[in-house]
Design an enzyme around this catalytic site. Structure first.
Site, mmCIF file in Angstrom:
data_model
loop_
_atom_site.group_PDB
_atom_site.id
_atom_site.type_symbol
_atom_site.label_atom_id
_atom_site.label_comp_id
_atom_site.label_asym_id
_atom_site.label_seq_id
_atom_site.Cartn_x
_atom_site.Cartn_y
_atom_site.Cartn_z
ATOM 1 N N ASP A 63 3.352 -5.110 -14.636
ATOM 2 C CA ASP A 63 4.572 -4.616 -15.294
ATOM 3 C C ASP A 63 4.543 -3.083 -15.311
ATOM 4 O O ASP A 63 3.751 -2.459 -16.027
ATOM 5 C CB ASP A 63 4.649 -5.173 -16.726
ATOM 6 C CG ASP A 63 5.992 -4.864 -17.365
ATOM 7 O OD1 ASP A 63 6.692 -5.807 -17.742
ATOM 8 O OD2 ASP A 63 6.342 -3.661 -17.477
ATOM 9 N N ARG A 73 15.085 -6.882 -18.156
ATOM 10 C CA ARG A 73 15.206 -8.222 -17.568
ATOM 11 C C ARG A 73 14.932 -9.270 -18.632
ATOM 12 O O ARG A 73 13.919 -9.199 -19.322
ATOM 13 C CB ARG A 73 14.134 -8.408 -16.481
ATOM 14 C CG ARG A 73 14.435 -7.777 -15.207
ATOM 15 C CD ARG A 73 13.637 -8.331 -14.056
ATOM 16 N NE ARG A 73 12.290 -8.808 -14.321
ATOM 17 C CZ ARG A 73 11.530 -9.364 -13.397
ATOM 18 N NH1 ARG A 73 11.996 -9.554 -12.183
ATOM 19 N NH2 ARG A 73 10.307 -9.749 -13.659
ATOM 20 N N ASP A 77 5.138 -1.277 -18.780
ATOM 21 C CA ASP A 77 3.978 -1.390 -19.677
ATOM 22 C C ASP A 77 2.825 -0.500 -19.211
ATOM 23 O O ASP A 77 2.143 0.129 -20.026
ATOM 24 C CB ASP A 77 3.493 -2.848 -19.744
ATOM 25 C CG ASP A 77 4.390 -3.707 -20.629
ATOM 26 O OD1 ASP A 77 5.202 -3.131 -21.387
ATOM 27 O OD2 ASP A 77 4.280 -4.940 -20.552
ATOM 28 N N THR A 119 15.515 -15.818 -17.805
ATOM 29 C CA THR A 119 16.469 -15.930 -16.677
ATOM 30 C C THR A 119 16.222 -14.879 -15.602
ATOM 31 O O THR A 119 16.705 -15.016 -14.481
ATOM 32 C CB THR A 119 17.919 -15.748 -17.170
ATOM 33 O OG1 THR A 119 18.041 -14.395 -17.663
ATOM 34 C CG2 THR A 119 18.264 -16.718 -18.289
HETATM 35 C C1 PRP Z 1 11.422 -3.849 -14.560
HETATM 36 C C2 PRP Z 1 11.495 -2.755 -13.512
HETATM 37 C C3 PRP Z 1 12.889 -2.912 -12.990
HETATM 38 C C4 PRP Z 1 13.109 -4.395 -13.063
HETATM 39 C C5 PRP Z 1 12.975 -4.958 -11.670
HETATM 40 O O1 PRP Z 1 12.032 -3.451 -15.712
HETATM 41 O O2 PRP Z 1 11.230 -1.473 -14.012
HETATM 42 O O3 PRP Z 1 13.876 -2.227 -13.750
HETATM 43 O O4 PRP Z 1 12.105 -4.929 -13.921
HETATM 44 O O5 PRP Z 1 13.238 -6.301 -11.663
HETATM 45 P P1 PRP Z 1 14.495 -6.936 -10.932
HETATM 46 O O6 PRP Z 1 14.552 -6.336 -9.579
HETATM 47 O O7 PRP Z 1 14.137 -8.402 -10.897
HETATM 48 O O8 PRP Z 1 15.706 -6.670 -11.755
HETATM 49 P P2 PRP Z 1 12.001 -4.322 -17.055
HETATM 50 O O9 PRP Z 1 13.208 -5.171 -17.158
HETATM 51 O O10 PRP Z 1 10.668 -5.029 -17.164
HETATM 52 O O11 PRP Z 1 12.141 -3.216 -18.182
HETATM 53 P P3 PRP Z 1 11.168 -2.009 -18.566
HETATM 54 O O12 PRP Z 1 11.222 -1.012 -17.428
HETATM 55 O O13 PRP Z 1 11.784 -1.494 -19.805
HETATM 56 O O14 PRP Z 1 9.781 -2.554 -18.770
HETATM 57 N N1 URA Z 2 9.121 -5.558 -12.979
HETATM 58 C C1 URA Z 2 7.860 -5.065 -12.963
HETATM 59 O O1 URA Z 2 7.517 -4.120 -13.709
HETATM 60 N N2 URA Z 2 6.986 -5.628 -12.119
HETATM 61 C C2 URA Z 2 7.307 -6.640 -11.301
HETATM 62 O O2 URA Z 2 6.449 -7.103 -10.528
HETATM 63 C C3 URA Z 2 8.623 -7.144 -11.344
HETATM 64 C C4 URA Z 2 9.511 -6.569 -12.197
#
Ligand code: PRP
Ligand code: URA
Length: 214
Positions: free
Chosen positions: A205, A109, A208, A113
């Site tokens: 997160d 994400r 993380d 945005t």
């Molecule tokens: C997080 C999570 C989802 C997404 C959800 O991933 O694991 O994939 O955000 O958010 P959304 O419904 O608003 O799209 P992130 O983009 O943080 O990547 P990561 O898993 O690599 O940390």
């Molecule tokens: N992605 C995450 O990991 N946590 C949230 O709360 C939203 C998006």
């Protein structure tokens, strides 16, 4: 949207899932325990999500007699985690269906945005013949889940289920509206998103916390 009226949305009620999600939320829960909990919750949700798996009959010889017995054809299944956080759920499903193939969809994400950006995608073939279970612990705005399902459908995927551990109403509505044909399994429906599109109360997160990054 009244989610309880939508047949394709399944919100978990099991006390074991509720208990483990509460442990996940706690900011004191460290990386190892967090990872184990994600895996365990994924397994418990899969128990519900896979209750309609097709069975085939095979001859088995018990110590008493021969009988036809039901077996799952796991080779017809694809588990597709959305990277990174969805990876944390894979072992939980694989423990139940070891022969399932694994695809990967890499999305992150944009921090400003909140739009998803694709960086890697690979699906097992023939994808059109498989039951596909998409995994992501967090359904926040729904952008990542919608993009992942778009990608799978563009590549011929037909029978798709989506499993998450925590959903915001905003993301659940978006996914159910844009892909009304897929079954959606939710560990817990949280309150809403904050101004940074994080789920409240949520767990922070997920990526993380699973991988120990910041
Ligand atoms: C997080 C999570 C989802 C997404 C959800 O991933 O694991 O994939 O955000 O958010 P959304 O419904 O608003 O799209 P992130 O983009 O943080 O990547 P990561 O898993 O690599 O940390
Ligand atoms: N992605 C995450 O990991 N946590 C949230 O709360 C939203 C998006």
């Amino acid at each position: 949207m009244d989610f309880s009226k939508i047949e394709k949305i399944h919100i978990m009620e099991h006390p074991l899932i509720k208990h483990k999600i509460s442990l996940l939320r706690d900011e004191r829960t460290g990386t190892t325990e967090f990872r184990n909990l994600i895996e365990e919750i994924a397994m418990l949700e899969a128990f519900e999500a896979l209750r309609d798996l097709p069975l085939r009959e095979e001859l088995v010889k018990t110590p008493i007699e021969e009988t036809m017995a039901p077996f799952i054809d796991g080779k017809k299944m694809a588990i597709v985690p959305i990277l990174r956080a969805g990876l944390g759920m894979v072992n939980g499903i694989h423990a139940l269906v070891p022969s399932a193939k694994v695809g990967h969809i890499g999305l992150y994400r944009d921090p400003e945005t909140h739009e998803p950006h694709e960086y890697y995608c690979k699906l097992p073939s023939p994808i059109e013949q498989r039951l596909i279970v998409v995994l992501d612990p967090m359904l926040a705005t729904g952008g990542s889940a919608v993009e992942a399902v778009n990608f799978i459908k563009q590549h011929g995927g037909k029978q798709i289920k989506f499993m998450c551990i925590i959903a915001a109403p905003e993301g659940l509505e978006k996914l159910a509206t844009e892909h009304p044909d897929i079954d959606i399994y939710v560990g817990n429906l949280d309150r809403c998103l904050n101004e940074n599109a994080y789920i409240m109360p949520g767990l922070g997160d997920a990526g993380d916390r699973i991988f120990g990054t910041k």
